[in-house]
Design an enzyme around this catalytic site. Structure first.
Site, short mmCIF file in Angstrom:
data_model
loop_
_atom_site.label_atom_id
_atom_site.label_comp_id
_atom_site.label_asym_id
_atom_site.label_seq_id
_atom_site.Cartn_x
_atom_site.Cartn_y
_atom_site.Cartn_z
N LYS A 35 24.29 -35.74 -11.71
CA LYS A 35 25.18 -35.11 -10.97
C LYS A 35 24.97 -35.26 -9.56
CE LYS A 35 26.84 -30.80 -9.27
NZ LYS A 35 26.82 -28.86 -9.45
N GLY A 57 29.82 -20.99 -4.84
CA GLY A 57 29.19 -19.86 -4.75
C GLY A 57 29.80 -18.92 -4.53
N ALA A 64 32.23 -25.05 -9.84
CA ALA A 64 31.61 -24.59 -8.90
C ALA A 64 32.89 -23.81 -8.82
CB ALA A 64 31.57 -25.36 -7.94
N GLY A 65 32.46 -21.96 -8.60
CA GLY A 65 34.15 -21.25 -8.58
C GLY A 65 34.04 -19.93 -8.99
N ASN A 104 26.40 -21.54 -11.75
CA ASN A 104 24.66 -21.16 -11.85
C ASN A 104 24.76 -19.96 -10.97
OD1 ASN A 104 22.30 -22.82 -9.43
ND2 ASN A 104 22.49 -20.62 -11.06
N THR A 105 25.69 -19.53 -9.49
CA THR A 105 25.58 -17.99 -8.62
C THR A 105 26.19 -17.28 -9.33
OG1 THR A 105 25.98 -19.32 -7.18
CG2 THR A 105 26.23 -17.97 -6.85
#
Length: 241
Positions: free
Chosen positions: A83, A144, A170-171, A192-193
């Site tokens: 990635k 995040g 993301a997001g 992830n977050t």
């Protein structure tokens, strides 16, 4: 696809990975110990018979940094499936697309399978595809942030513009965000977050699992068109006056 950072401990990470149903797990090359394999590393806790490892270049701010990091990952025996992140600044963590394109060109020529994190820009995504990237990974919102899919229309245009898989990266903040990404027709979601930062990551991971599956099934099923006015659910023919 899920990340491995921000968990309270390795046990919580492992249980969250399992609950998520993820097939691909990302690892930040610059944040794990790959030099001395005799010391504890999160890599010790990832079952490579169960998951495909996706090293990432998180924390890189130039093409040179990102290329060196990918080469290091390959030399350490991790993977040439990477990635690619090349960030523009520390405040927004938006991609630096100029440096991203430069790095992608080099890595593809060196035989890497490149999955680039990029802005939700159809033109940039097309350029990345033309360079030979295996997929494109447009952001849904800043890394995040948990803001969800802020521009679904751009995501739809990207899917019309490229033939490679489109993975929202993301997001995502909660399960409904993941479902929306899949309902749009995306091929996957990386997060992830949203899991690791939840009050209870393990059930949140399961919620994401269910949301991705539900969103994909809804997309394949074909939603009804949106209409301004009501349409009766029950047929009017043959009603008793």
């Amino acid at each position: 696809m899920v990340g491995t950072g921000k968990y309270a401990d390795f046990e919580q990470m492992c249980r969250s990975l399992e609950a998520s149903g993820a097939e691909i797990v990302t690892v930040a090359v610059r944040r794990v110990n790959i030099a001395d394999r005799n010391k504890e590393s999160l890599l010790d806790y990832i079952d490579l018979k169960k998951y495909t490892l996706l090293p990432n270049t998180a924390g890189c701010y130039s093409a040179d940094e990102a290329v060196r990091t990918c080469r290091l990952a390959r030399e350490a025996g991790l993977s040439d499936f990477v990635k690619l992140e090349v960030l523009g600044d520390e405040k927004t963590l938006f991609p630096n697309n100029e440096e991203l394109l430069k790095a992608a060109k080099i890595l593809v020529k060196e035989g890497f399978t490149v999955l680039p994190y990029t802005t939700d820009d159809p033109i940039v995504c097309k350029k990345l595809e033309d360079l030979g990237c295996a997929a494109v990974m447009p952001l849904g919102a800043p890394i995040g942030s948990g803001l969800g899919i802020r521009n679904p229309y751009n995501i739809r245009i990207i899917m019309e513009t490229v033939k490679v898989p489109v993975i929202v990266d993301a997001g995502v903040g909660t399960a409904s965000d993941a479902a929306i990404a899949m309902e749009l027709g995306c091929d996957g979601v990386l997060m992830n977050t949203a899991i690791a930062g939840a009050k209870d990551p393990i059930p949140m991971a399961e919620a994401m699992n269910l949301a991705v599956r539900a969103g994909r099934l809804a997309y394949l099923s074909g939603r009804i068109p949106r209409k301004l006015y009501a349409t009766a659910s029950s047929p009017l023919e043959g009603v008793i006056d």
